[in-house]
Write a protein that holds these residues in place. Structure first.
Motif, short mmCIF file in Angstrom:
data_model
loop_
_atom_site.label_atom_id
_atom_site.label_comp_id
_atom_site.label_asym_id
_atom_site.label_seq_id
_atom_site.Cartn_x
_atom_site.Cartn_y
_atom_site.Cartn_z
N VAL A 44 -3.20 -3.70 -13.52
CA VAL A 44 -3.05 -2.34 -13.02
C VAL A 44 -3.62 -1.38 -14.07
O VAL A 44 -4.05 -1.80 -15.15
N THR A 45 -3.60 -0.10 -13.77
CA THR A 45 -4.07 0.90 -14.71
C THR A 45 -2.89 1.43 -15.52
O THR A 45 -1.73 1.33 -15.09
N PRO A 46 -3.15 2.01 -16.71
CA PRO A 46 -2.06 2.64 -17.46
C PRO A 46 -1.33 3.69 -16.63
O PRO A 46 -0.11 3.87 -16.76
N ALA A 47 -2.08 4.40 -15.79
CA ALA A 47 -1.44 5.41 -14.93
C ALA A 47 -0.44 4.76 -13.98
O ALA A 47 0.61 5.34 -13.68
N ALA A 48 -0.75 3.55 -13.52
CA ALA A 48 0.18 2.85 -12.63
C ALA A 48 1.46 2.47 -13.37
O ALA A 48 2.55 2.53 -12.80
N LEU A 49 1.34 2.10 -14.65
CA LEU A 49 2.54 1.81 -15.43
C LEU A 49 3.45 3.02 -15.49
O LEU A 49 4.67 2.91 -15.34
N LEU A 50 2.84 4.17 -15.75
CA LEU A 50 3.63 5.40 -15.84
C LEU A 50 4.23 5.77 -14.49
O LEU A 50 5.27 6.44 -14.43
N HIS A 51 3.58 5.34 -13.41
CA HIS A 51 4.13 5.58 -12.08
C HIS A 51 5.46 4.84 -11.91
O HIS A 51 6.41 5.36 -11.32
N TYR A 52 5.53 3.63 -12.47
CA TYR A 52 6.74 2.82 -12.33
C TYR A 52 7.82 3.18 -13.35
O TYR A 52 9.01 3.03 -13.07
N PHE A 53 7.41 3.65 -14.54
CA PHE A 53 8.38 3.82 -15.61
C PHE A 53 8.45 5.23 -16.20
O PHE A 53 9.35 5.52 -16.96
N GLY A 54 7.49 6.07 -15.90
CA GLY A 54 7.57 7.46 -16.35
C GLY A 54 6.98 7.71 -17.71
O GLY A 54 6.26 8.68 -17.92
N SER A 55 7.28 6.85 -18.68
CA SER A 55 6.76 7.03 -20.04
C SER A 55 6.79 5.68 -20.76
O SER A 55 7.44 4.73 -20.32
#
Length: 201
Positions: A44-55
């Protein structure tokens, strides 16, 4: 149905991210585990990680929760012997995942700030850990603690956290052996029952 399917996929992807992050951080250390690298492992993209966890901090906090699941720290130990053996096993396993030990130690300092995402995690985890020891080393166990159970629990927890810092600086520190010796001194096992023999007639 589509919503339920999407939710299930989201939960599965979140778990996949956590497992991948556990592996990357355990091997390379949290300082070298960038969001980009974790995202690449999952696909996935780093942006997708932040989608799931916020930070990144929230992701790392959930990684520690997932580690606790794997280590079996959530369920209460059955008795004093099981608590002793289980806790030492966790410490022994920690020597194989230095990156996660470093993450735990770093976040435990940062989490002193009540606004930090890991603050509540450390409060809850510490309380559960102490409750486990209080129940295991209190009245009815297989030995006699030299301290009150609550004090004993805090001493064991403090010693464990401090040993992790020493071990990160000097990997020759034998954390499992030192903790086993400390617990044995603070909670010595009961002496074996004296053998009795029937008088011969």
């Amino acid at each position: 149905m589509a919503r339920r399917g999407s939710y299930a996929k989201g939960v599965a992807r979140r778990e996949e991210i956590l497992e991948s992050a556990l592996d990357v951080i355990g091997r390379k250390g949290y300082q070298n585990a960038s969001l980009k690298e974790i995202a690449e492992v999952v696909g996935v993209t780093p942006a997708a990680l932040l989608h799931y966890f916020g930070s990144k901090e929230e992701l790392f906090t959930e990684v520690l929760r997932k580690r606790d699941e794997h280590d079996g720290l959530d369920p209460a130990f059955l008795d004093a012997d099981a608590a002793r053996a289980g806790f030492i096993d966790v410490i022994r396993h920690n020597t194989q995942v230095p990156g996660l030990v470093a993450l735990f130690s770093r976040l435990s300092v940062d989490a002193a700030d009540p606004e930090h995402p890991a603050h509540q995690y450390f409060l809850d985890r510490s309380e559960r850990l102490r409750e486990t020891f209080v129940e295991s080393f209190g009245p009815g166990g297989h030995g006699r603690p030299v301290l009150e159970p609550e004090t004993l629990a805090r001493v064991i927890q403090a010693a464990s956290d401090g040993l992790q810092l020493q071990w990160m600086i000097d990997p020759t520190v034998d954390m499992p052996a030192i903790m086993e010796a400390l617990i044995g001194a603070l909670y010595p096992p009961a002496p074996p029952a004296a053998l009795t023999t029937e008088p011969q007639i």
